[in-house]
Motif scaffolding. Structure first.
Motif, PDB file in Angstrom:
ATOM      1  N   PHE A  29      -7.141 -34.782  63.444  1.00 56.78           N
ATOM      2  CA  PHE A  29      -6.113 -35.107  62.475  1.00 56.78           C
ATOM      3  C   PHE A  29      -6.362 -36.457  61.810  1.00 56.78           C
ATOM      4  CE2 PHE A  29      -3.608 -31.430  62.801  1.00 56.78           C
ATOM      5  CZ  PHE A  29      -3.629 -31.005  64.119  1.00 56.78           C
ATOM      6  N   SER A  30      -7.518 -37.067  62.066  1.00 59.88           N
ATOM      7  CA  SER A  30      -7.925 -38.235  61.279  1.00 59.88           C
ATOM      8  C   SER A  30      -8.590 -37.783  59.982  1.00 59.88           C
ATOM      9  CB  SER A  30      -8.889 -39.122  62.075  1.00 59.88           C
ATOM     10  OG  SER A  30     -10.058 -38.400  62.410  1.00 59.88           O
ATOM     11  N   THR A  31      -8.992 -36.517  59.950  1.00 60.90           N
ATOM     12  CA  THR A  31      -9.592 -35.925  58.753  1.00 60.90           C
ATOM     13  C   THR A  31      -8.568 -35.107  57.972  1.00 60.90           C
ATOM     14  OG1 THR A  31     -11.727 -35.761  59.867  1.00 60.90           O
ATOM     15  CG2 THR A  31     -11.404 -34.400  57.892  1.00 60.90           C
ATOM     16  N   TYR A  32      -7.699 -34.425  58.682  1.00 57.34           N
ATOM     17  CA  TYR A  32      -6.733 -33.515  58.080  1.00 57.34           C
ATOM     18  C   TYR A  32      -5.310 -34.016  58.264  1.00 57.34           C
ATOM     19  CZ  TYR A  32     -10.426 -30.000  57.718  1.00 57.34           C
ATOM     20  OH  TYR A  32     -11.566 -29.321  57.379  1.00 57.34           O
ATOM     21  N   ALA A  33      -4.484 -33.748  57.290  1.00 61.16           N
ATOM     22  CA  ALA A  33      -3.047 -33.901  57.474  1.00 61.16           C
ATOM     23  C   ALA A  33      -2.562 -32.771  58.363  1.00 61.16           C
ATOM     24  CB  ALA A  33      -2.336 -33.849  56.123  1.00 61.16           C
ATOM     25  N   GLY A  34      -1.563 -33.035  59.176  1.00 61.74           N
ATOM     26  CA  GLY A  34      -1.019 -32.024  60.070  1.00 61.74           C
ATOM     27  C   GLY A  34       0.429 -31.718  59.736  1.00 61.74           C
ATOM     28  N   ALA A  35       0.853 -30.521  60.065  1.00 64.21           N
ATOM     29  CA  ALA A  35       2.221 -30.122  59.760  1.00 64.21           C
ATOM     30  C   ALA A  35       2.697 -29.059  60.738  1.00 64.21           C
ATOM     31  CB  ALA A  35       2.316 -29.587  58.336  1.00 64.21           C
ATOM     32  N   TRP A  36       3.993 -28.903  60.791  1.00 66.98           N
ATOM     33  CA  TRP A  36       4.648 -27.847  61.562  1.00 66.98           C
ATOM     34  C   TRP A  36       5.504 -27.018  60.608  1.00 66.98           C
ATOM     35  CZ3 TRP A  36       3.533 -26.914  66.603  1.00 66.98           C
ATOM     36  CH2 TRP A  36       2.919 -27.935  67.344  1.00 66.98           C
ATOM     37  N   PHE A  37       5.433 -25.701  60.797  1.00 64.56           N
ATOM     38  CA  PHE A  37       6.227 -24.750  60.023  1.00 64.56           C
ATOM     39  C   PHE A  37       6.873 -23.771  60.980  1.00 64.56           C
ATOM     40  CE2 PHE A  37       5.052 -25.522  55.578  1.00 64.56           C
ATOM     41  CZ  PHE A  37       3.924 -26.313  55.729  1.00 64.56           C
ATOM     42  N   ARG A  38       7.892 -23.088  60.481  1.00 58.58           N
ATOM     43  CA  ARG A  38       8.511 -21.989  61.228  1.00 58.58           C
ATOM     44  C   ARG A  38       8.905 -20.914  60.241  1.00 58.58           C
ATOM     45  NH1 ARG A  38      13.985 -25.358  63.089  1.00 58.58           N
ATOM     46  NH2 ARG A  38      14.991 -25.390  61.031  1.00 58.58           N
ATOM     47  N   ALA A  50       5.539 -33.014  58.490  1.00 51.08           N
ATOM     48  CA  ALA A  50       4.126 -33.229  58.205  1.00 51.08           C
ATOM     49  C   ALA A  50       3.780 -34.702  58.380  1.00 51.08           C
ATOM     50  CB  ALA A  50       3.774 -32.773  56.794  1.00 51.08           C
ATOM     51  N   ILE A  51       2.483 -34.951  58.586  1.00 47.18           N
ATOM     52  CA  ILE A  51       1.992 -36.317  58.763  1.00 47.18           C
ATOM     53  C   ILE A  51       0.654 -36.454  58.051  1.00 47.18           C
ATOM     54  CG2 ILE A  51       0.852 -35.778  60.957  1.00 47.18           C
ATOM     55  CD1 ILE A  51       1.745 -38.586  61.934  1.00 47.18           C
ATOM     56  N   THR A  52       0.415 -37.601  57.421  1.00 46.45           N
ATOM     57  CA  THR A  52      -0.851 -37.811  56.723  1.00 46.45           C
ATOM     58  C   THR A  52      -1.989 -38.023  57.727  1.00 46.45           C
ATOM     59  OG1 THR A  52      -0.459 -40.186  56.609  1.00 46.45           O
ATOM     60  CG2 THR A  52       0.328 -38.850  54.759  1.00 46.45           C
ATOM     61  N   SER A  53      -3.213 -37.917  57.250  1.00 47.04           N
ATOM     62  CA  SER A  53      -4.366 -38.099  58.127  1.00 47.04           C
ATOM     63  C   SER A  53      -4.434 -39.534  58.658  1.00 47.04           C
ATOM     64  CB  SER A  53      -5.659 -37.745  57.396  1.00 47.04           C
ATOM     65  OG  SER A  53      -5.798 -38.529  56.227  1.00 47.04           O
ATOM     66  N   SER A  54      -3.887 -40.481  57.912  1.00 46.02           N
ATOM     67  CA  SER A  54      -3.862 -41.867  58.390  1.00 46.02           C
ATOM     68  C   SER A  54      -2.798 -42.087  59.446  1.00 46.02           C
ATOM     69  CB  SER A  54      -3.595 -42.820  57.223  1.00 46.02           C
ATOM     70  OG  SER A  54      -2.275 -42.658  56.745  1.00 46.02           O
ATOM     71  N   GLY A  55      -1.841 -41.176  59.482  1.00 46.43           N
ATOM     72  CA  GLY A  55      -0.717 -41.329  60.406  1.00 46.43           C
ATOM     73  C   GLY A  55       0.365 -42.253  59.894  1.00 46.43           C
ATOM     74  N   LYS A  76      -6.090 -38.899  67.706  1.00 39.03           N
ATOM     75  CA  LYS A  76      -5.858 -37.986  66.560  1.00 39.03           C
ATOM     76  C   LYS A  76      -6.338 -36.565  66.865  1.00 39.03           C
ATOM     77  CE  LYS A  76      -4.192 -41.019  63.571  1.00 39.03           C
ATOM     78  NZ  LYS A  76      -4.863 -41.307  62.316  1.00 39.03           N
ATOM     79  N   ASN A  77      -6.520 -36.248  68.142  1.00 43.43           N
ATOM     80  CA  ASN A  77      -6.906 -34.889  68.507  1.00 43.43           C
ATOM     81  C   ASN A  77      -5.707 -33.980  68.710  1.00 43.43           C
ATOM     82  OD1 ASN A  77      -9.743 -35.146  68.546  1.00 43.43           O
ATOM     83  ND2 ASN A  77      -9.638 -36.160  70.532  1.00 43.43           N
ATOM     84  N   VAL A  78      -4.537 -34.563  68.921  1.00 45.72           N
ATOM     85  CA  VAL A  78      -3.347 -33.780  69.223  1.00 45.72           C
ATOM     86  C   VAL A  78      -2.208 -34.149  68.273  1.00 45.72           C
ATOM     87  CG1 VAL A  78      -1.690 -33.078  70.980  1.00 45.72           C
ATOM     88  CG2 VAL A  78      -4.013 -33.714  71.659  1.00 45.72           C
ATOM     89  N   LEU A  79      -1.571 -33.125  67.741  1.00 50.63           N
ATOM     90  CA  LEU A  79      -0.392 -33.276  66.887  1.00 50.63           C
ATOM     91  C   LEU A  79       0.826 -32.911  67.719  1.00 50.63           C
ATOM     92  CD1 LEU A  79       0.586 -33.653  63.847  1.00 50.63           C
ATOM     93  CD2 LEU A  79       0.509 -31.153  63.750  1.00 50.63           C
ATOM     94  N   TYR A  80       1.872 -33.715  67.630  1.00 53.18           N
ATOM     95  CA  TYR A  80       3.083 -33.461  68.402  1.00 53.18           C
ATOM     96  C   TYR A  80       4.271 -33.196  67.481  1.00 53.18           C
ATOM     97  CZ  TYR A  80       0.517 -35.668  72.269  1.00 53.18           C
ATOM     98  OH  TYR A  80      -0.407 -35.983  73.229  1.00 53.18           O
ATOM     99  N   ALA A  97      -0.340 -26.548  61.482  1.00 56.18           N
ATOM    100  CA  ALA A  97      -1.230 -26.294  60.359  1.00 56.18           C
ATOM    101  C   ALA A  97      -1.957 -27.575  59.974  1.00 56.18           C
ATOM    102  CB  ALA A  97      -0.451 -25.768  59.167  1.00 56.18           C
ATOM    103  N   ALA A  98      -3.111 -27.413  59.322  1.00 53.96           N
ATOM    104  CA  ALA A  98      -3.908 -28.557  58.888  1.00 53.96           C
ATOM    105  C   ALA A  98      -4.383 -28.363  57.457  1.00 53.96           C
ATOM    106  CB  ALA A  98      -5.100 -28.771  59.816  1.00 53.96           C
ATOM    107  N   SER A  99      -4.383 -29.463  56.716  1.00 49.66           N
ATOM    108  CA  SER A  99      -4.812 -29.435  55.323  1.00 49.66           C
ATOM    109  C   SER A  99      -5.442 -30.781  54.971  1.00 49.66           C
ATOM    110  CB  SER A  99      -3.612 -29.169  54.417  1.00 49.66           C
ATOM    111  OG  SER A  99      -3.972 -29.266  53.062  1.00 49.66           O
ATOM    112  N   LEU A 100      -6.230 -30.805  53.916  1.00 49.70           N
ATOM    113  CA  LEU A 100      -6.860 -32.056  53.518  1.00 49.70           C
ATOM    114  C   LEU A 100      -5.853 -33.067  52.975  1.00 49.70           C
ATOM    115  CD1 LEU A 100     -10.194 -30.782  51.955  1.00 49.70           C
ATOM    116  CD2 LEU A 100      -9.874 -31.970  54.128  1.00 49.70           C
TER     117      LEU A 100
END
Length: 122
Positions: A29-38, A50-55, A76-80, A97-100
């Motif tokens: 997640f240092s490369t990708y933005a992370g997010a949670w959806f339902r 959601a969170i940016t790749s920079s955090g 940055k290996n785990v998204l919470y 989910a992950a996105s650029l």
């Protein structure tokens, strides 16, 4: 590519807390933005957080703001997703989910986990 595996779901009572985890491999997640959806009835997956790749940047939906918090670990290996004050209407399968780039639209995310079930019931 990045592979995502969620964990941490379960059955809890209203008012309880739960922390979901999403482990990334291939890229972090240092490369990708992370997010949670339902899932949401009649529409594409509902944005949760959601969170940016920079955090440094985060976004939470109005329905969970103040109750849920998205974060990553130091590597940055785990998204919470820390979920507090859970309500029965929070019951759903939660997808990582992950996105650029960070987005509130599910269509922007190319990589998805398999989902983890959260059930809030007394």
């Amino acid at each position: 590519q990045v592979q995502l595996v969620e964990s941490g779901g379960g059955l809890v009572q209203p008012g309880d807390s739960l922390r979901l985890s999403c482990a990334a491999s291939g890229h972090t997640f240092s490369t990708y933005a992370g997010a949670w959806f339902r899932p949401a009835p009649g529409k594409e997956r509902e944005f949760v957080a959601a969170i940016t790749s920079s955090g440094l940047g985060t976004s939470h939906s109005d329905s969970v703001k103040g109750r849920f918090t998205i974060s990553t670990d130091n590597t940055k290996n785990v998204l919470y997703l820390l979920m507090t004050s859970l309500k029965p209407e929070d019951t759903a399968v939660y997808y990582c989910a992950a996105s650029l780039s960070m987005s509130r639209s599910a269509r922007s995310y190319a990589y998805w986990g398999q989902g983890t079930q959260v059930t809030v019931s007394s």
